[in-house]
Design a protein around this motif. Structure first.
Motif, short mmCIF file in Angstrom:
data_model
loop_
_atom_site.label_atom_id
_atom_site.label_comp_id
_atom_site.label_asym_id
_atom_site.label_seq_id
_atom_site.Cartn_x
_atom_site.Cartn_y
_atom_site.Cartn_z
N GLY A 1 38.59 56.82 34.83
CA GLY A 1 39.75 56.08 35.33
C GLY A 1 39.98 56.34 36.81
N CYS A 2 39.76 57.57 37.22
CA CYS A 2 39.89 57.90 38.65
C CYS A 2 38.77 57.26 39.46
N LEU A 3 37.57 57.21 38.89
CA LEU A 3 36.44 56.59 39.59
C LEU A 3 36.63 55.08 39.75
N PRO B 1 36.15 52.06 44.16
CA PRO B 1 35.67 50.78 44.74
C PRO B 1 36.81 49.89 45.23
N SER B 2 37.92 49.93 44.53
CA SER B 2 39.06 49.11 44.93
C SER B 2 39.59 49.55 46.29
N ILE B 3 39.72 50.83 46.49
CA ILE B 3 40.22 51.34 47.78
C ILE B 3 39.22 51.07 48.90
N LEU B 4 37.93 51.25 48.61
CA LEU B 4 36.92 51.00 49.64
C LEU B 4 36.91 49.54 50.08
N VAL B 5 37.02 48.63 49.14
CA VAL B 5 37.04 47.21 49.50
C VAL B 5 38.30 46.90 50.29
N LYS B 6 39.43 47.41 49.84
CA LYS B 6 40.70 47.13 50.53
C LYS B 6 40.70 47.68 51.95
N GLU B 7 40.17 48.87 52.13
CA GLU B 7 40.22 49.50 53.46
C GLU B 7 39.07 49.08 54.38
N LEU B 8 37.87 48.88 53.82
CA LEU B 8 36.71 48.62 54.67
C LEU B 8 36.37 47.14 54.81
N THR C 1 38.98 38.96 48.44
CA THR C 1 39.09 40.42 48.42
C THR C 1 39.38 40.93 47.03
N THR C 2 40.32 40.31 46.34
CA THR C 2 40.68 40.74 44.99
C THR C 2 39.53 40.53 44.02
N THR C 3 38.81 39.44 44.15
CA THR C 3 37.66 39.19 43.28
C THR C 3 36.59 40.25 43.46
N ILE C 4 36.29 40.61 44.69
CA ILE C 4 35.30 41.66 44.96
C ILE C 4 35.77 42.99 44.38
N ARG C 5 37.05 43.30 44.57
CA ARG C 5 37.59 44.56 44.03
C ARG C 5 37.47 44.62 42.51
N LEU C 6 37.81 43.52 41.84
CA LEU C 6 37.75 43.50 40.39
C LEU C 6 36.32 43.57 39.87
N VAL C 7 35.41 42.87 40.52
CA VAL C 7 34.01 42.89 40.08
C VAL C 7 33.42 44.30 40.22
N LEU C 8 33.76 44.99 41.29
CA LEU C 8 33.21 46.33 41.49
C LEU C 8 33.87 47.39 40.62
N SER C 9 35.15 47.23 40.29
CA SER C 9 35.83 48.26 39.50
C SER C 9 35.80 48.00 38.00
#
Length: 112
Positions: free
Chosen positions: A45-47, A51-58, A90-98
């Motif tokens: 759950g922590c992991l 990916p969500s934070i990395l996409v949002k920040e980077l 951005t949200t789509t990328i975050r969801l796909v990665l997490s």
């Protein structure tokens, strides 16, 4: 979090109706699996957040600069459409990665 997940899955896991309230599920987990079982699936759950934070920040600043071309004070409607599109991407990328981490979290935490 694990108690909530097990309560949601209890009809599928054929658990008795008395285990479906929070207190009884908590007691059952402590008695049958021990104190550390409450944290089963917590690492995945922590992991899932990473990916969500990395996409949002980077990636988010680059995506917004690439998509948003208009200023809000000049052509607000176009600016709004571009902002919504950038947020969608951005949200789509975050969801796909997490998503794989979220599935892993549910699978590990629901394991009896």
């Amino acid at each position: 979090d694990r108690i909530k997940l097990l309560q949601q899955l209890s009809p599928l896991l054929n658990s008795s109706s008395e285990q479906r309230n929070t207190y009884n599920m908590f007691r059952f987990l402590l008695k049958e699996q021990g104190f550390l079982s409450l944290w089963r699936g917590n690492l995945s759950g922590c992991l899932a957040i990473i990916p969500s934070i990395l996409v949002k920040e980077l990636l988010d600043p680059y995506i917004r600069n690439f998509i948003v071309r208009h200023e809000p004070d000049q052509k607000y409607f176009l600016y709004l459409i571009e902002e919504l599109t950038a947020e969608f991407v951005t949200t789509t990328i975050r969801l796909v990665l997490s998503h794989p981490f979220t599935v892993l979290n549910i699978r590990v935490a629901s394991d009896w």
